[in-house]
Design an enzyme around this catalytic site. Structure first.
Site, short mmCIF file in Angstrom:
data_model
loop_
_atom_site.label_atom_id
_atom_site.label_comp_id
_atom_site.label_asym_id
_atom_site.label_seq_id
_atom_site.Cartn_x
_atom_site.Cartn_y
_atom_site.Cartn_z
N LYS A 130 0.83 -1.21 0.00
CA LYS A 130 0.00 0.00 0.00
C LYS A 130 0.87 1.26 0.00
CE LYS A 130 -2.48 1.95 3.28
NZ LYS A 130 -3.23 1.93 4.52
N ASP A 148 -6.92 1.35 0.55
CA ASP A 148 -7.03 1.37 2.01
C ASP A 148 -8.46 1.01 2.38
OD1 ASP A 148 -8.56 3.54 1.44
OD2 ASP A 148 -7.56 4.90 2.84
#
Ligand code: SF4
Length: 220
Positions: A130, A148
């Site tokens: 991420k 997310d």
């Protein structure tokens, strides 16, 4: 009596274009709420932001970056010195350790620069897929998608890119988001999830994509 045709569970390409056109109209130049002015500052800020708020991270980095905003300067602070700036952020002990080690690797292996490759970024401690996606997208303009919790929720609720886990949603988003929106899609979706399509009580009456959205439990 003729019935309206049933809609598919996922958005059509035309609907996806419409969805992003509307989000773009609301916010033509979206960006991260984390404050940074170089790829390295962004990398540090994103690393610190795991399980912490952007506001809390900005508070710490506003003090840290004027003093140290390069790998060499942060290494010179040392782990204990760094902790003094970030001690208000959750998990700061582990984060300080990771940032120091990452700075050393950046100096030893990348000439003190943030590498523009997923593999090299993910090799840094505290940097997962991420974080690498955020840095590649926001600092370098690569068409990556960091999923997310907000993006995961919005992608599933709306029918934009349903998936059972973040990786499935990421892969699908990369596939379905039209090229013209790819650079900013990440930020539009995060902001939409954070402020409108909220986890507990989505603000459906105020939502500009309500008519496109496939969520069955829209708020009245
Ligand atoms: S209509 Fe409601 S559930 Fe759908 S995207 Fe908007 S806020 Fe989220």
């Amino acid at each position: 009596m003729t019935r309206a045709p049933r809609r598919s569970a996922t958005l059509t390409r035309a609907e996806i274009v419409e969805l992003f056109s509307r989000l773009r109209e609301l916010n033509p130049k979206p960006t991260t709420e984390l404050e940074y002015s170089t790829p390295f500052e962004l990398l540090v800020a994103v690393t610190l932001s795991a399980q912490a708020t952007d506001v809390g991270v900005n508070k710490a980095t506003r003090r840290l970056f004027p003093v140290a905003n390069t790998p060499a300067a942060i290494l010179a602070l040392g782990e204990d010195g760094l902790k003094q700036y970030i001690s208000t952020i959750g998990l700061f002990n582990a984060k300080a350790k990771n940032v120091i080690t990452a700075c050393r690797i950046l100096l030893d292996e990348h000439g003190g620069e943030v590498p523009r490759s997923r593999e090299a970024l993910e090799a840094l401690p505290g940097v997962g897929r991420k974080t690498a996606n955020v840095v590649l997208n926001t600092a370098f303009g690569e068409p990556t998608m960091a999923v997310d919790t907000h993006i995961f929720r919005v992608a599933n609720r709306t029918g934009l890119a349903p998936g059972k886990d973040v990786r499935a949603v990421e892969d699908r988003l990369v596939k379905v988001v039209p090229a013209e929106f790819m650079q900013d899609a990440h930020h539009w979706l995060i902001l939409h999830g954070r402020y409108v399509c909220k986890a507990r009580k989505p603000d459906c009456p105020q939502c500009v994509i309500r008519d496109l959205c496939r969520f069955k439990d829209k708020t009245p």
